[in-house]
Write a protein that holds these residues in place. Sequence first.
Motif, PDB file in Angstrom:
ATOM      1  N   LEU A  25      70.187 101.479  39.342  1.00  0.00           N
ATOM      2  CA  LEU A  25      70.666 101.138  38.002  1.00  0.00           C
ATOM      3  C   LEU A  25      69.755 100.111  37.345  1.00  0.00           C
ATOM      4  CD1 LEU A  25      73.283 101.332  35.953  1.00  0.00           C
ATOM      5  CD2 LEU A  25      73.553  98.991  36.753  1.00  0.00           C
ATOM      6  N   GLU A  29      67.669 100.581  33.928  1.00  0.00           N
ATOM      7  CA  GLU A  29      67.923  99.685  32.807  1.00  0.00           C
ATOM      8  C   GLU A  29      66.634  99.072  32.273  1.00  0.00           C
ATOM      9  OE1 GLU A  29      72.363  97.797  33.698  1.00  0.00           O
ATOM     10  OE2 GLU A  29      70.599  96.907  34.624  1.00  0.00           O
ATOM     11  N   LEU A  55      74.327 108.794  36.520  1.00  0.00           N
ATOM     12  CA  LEU A  55      73.206 107.937  36.128  1.00  0.00           C
ATOM     13  C   LEU A  55      72.134 108.730  35.383  1.00  0.00           C
ATOM     14  CD1 LEU A  55      72.836 105.678  39.302  1.00  0.00           C
ATOM     15  CD2 LEU A  55      73.858 105.079  37.101  1.00  0.00           C
ATOM     16  N   ALA A  58      73.348 109.177  31.864  1.00  0.00           N
ATOM     17  CA  ALA A  58      73.412 107.913  31.119  1.00  0.00           C
ATOM     18  C   ALA A  58      72.038 107.443  30.664  1.00  0.00           C
ATOM     19  CB  ALA A  58      74.082 106.843  31.984  1.00  0.00           C
ATOM     20  N   ARG A 297      77.977  96.068  36.897  1.00  0.00           N
ATOM     21  CA  ARG A 297      77.525  97.045  35.902  1.00  0.00           C
ATOM     22  C   ARG A 297      77.454  98.441  36.504  1.00  0.00           C
ATOM     23  NH1 ARG A 297      73.592  93.120  35.184  1.00  0.00           N
ATOM     24  NH2 ARG A 297      71.887  94.552  35.742  1.00  0.00           N
ATOM     25  N   THR A 298      77.001  98.534  37.751  1.00  0.00           N
ATOM     26  CA  THR A 298      76.895  99.831  38.413  1.00  0.00           C
ATOM     27  C   THR A 298      78.271 100.449  38.595  1.00  0.00           C
ATOM     28  OG1 THR A 298      74.941  99.013  39.600  1.00  0.00           O
ATOM     29  CG2 THR A 298      75.943 101.055  40.395  1.00  0.00           C
ATOM     30  N   ARG A 301      79.606 101.659  35.313  1.00  0.00           N
ATOM     31  CA  ARG A 301      78.931 102.874  34.869  1.00  0.00           C
ATOM     32  C   ARG A 301      79.419 104.095  35.654  1.00  0.00           C
ATOM     33  NH1 ARG A 301      75.866 104.053  30.429  1.00  0.00           N
ATOM     34  NH2 ARG A 301      74.730 102.086  30.658  1.00  0.00           N
TER      35      ARG A 301
END
Length: 317
Positions: A25, A29, A55, A58, A297-298, A301
């Motif tokens: 991630l 990012e 992922l 995203a 955050r992971t 998500r």
Amino acid sequence: MTRGAPHLVYFFDPAFEGCTLVSLLTALERTPGPVRVSLHPTGPSDRLETDARTLAEAFGAEIEVRPVDLSAFAHLPRGRLPLAARARLLLPALHDGPVLYLDGDTIVRKDLTPLWQTDLEGACLAACLAPGVTATLAAPARGRAAREAAAKIERRSDRMGGLDMSTYVNSGVMLLDLPRIRAEGLDALMGDIEATARVTSRDQDWINMVFAGRIHLLDPTWNSGWGNPRTDRRALPPELRDMFRESRTDPAICHFTGFEKPWHSPTAPVRLHLLTKPRERRMRATFWQEFQAARDRTEARLGHPLDFPPATVSGGE
């Protein structure tokens, strides 16, 4: 070495799946544009395929999940390092072009594009010096502890055929020119997993042996072990301290080396040996919290909590 979009590669067992997803991630990012990712689990997983798709959607990345079977090597002694760590030795057999390998216990803090575009100047791979080894060799051998540390490195060198330890690298972040490795006939030697049983740090020692004289040294910022605190000691030469400065103050990749990992507890536990080292305590606490934030955050998500092993289980270096 011809390169297109960055191609990131991870190998991990079930114990390291959670931290690998956190690392991935942070890489996605920080690194803009198309990114290709190959995830190579060495054990079963219930959610990995779904998480990879999440992922990929995203971030607009291409993510493949390709398991690696290490059962043929299950008989090998492991010591404190898991068998999964040695799977990276199979890279030339699994991929054709250049790859950027990352250990799962890393977080990416800056864009990986400059690292991906590094000129290897004819070398087979690029990696960072192992800071502990480098600092020990550079420090004056005053006192019993310093002499014993230097002697330990000398003995380790002897076991690796007299390897020059001043160029010894940490294999947790590597940019590899796989076509060159094959062209130079080093792919079979690199993939000799059985041979790793003869050396201390298994695959890392083996990589240093196989590619001795064929490694391009990266700026230490690309693989900073908890902020490389050992490189800031007053006894070290000023030029060495300066070389590692950015890796201490603002590293591009933080690598949680050693066997204490930031997923073992929400905050960094108190350690007696750090009571007289305030700078090292602050660095450790900072990177510990950065991992916790990246973990949050992971999980947000992916929409589910990640599984992490207890502190007694290790899934990587």
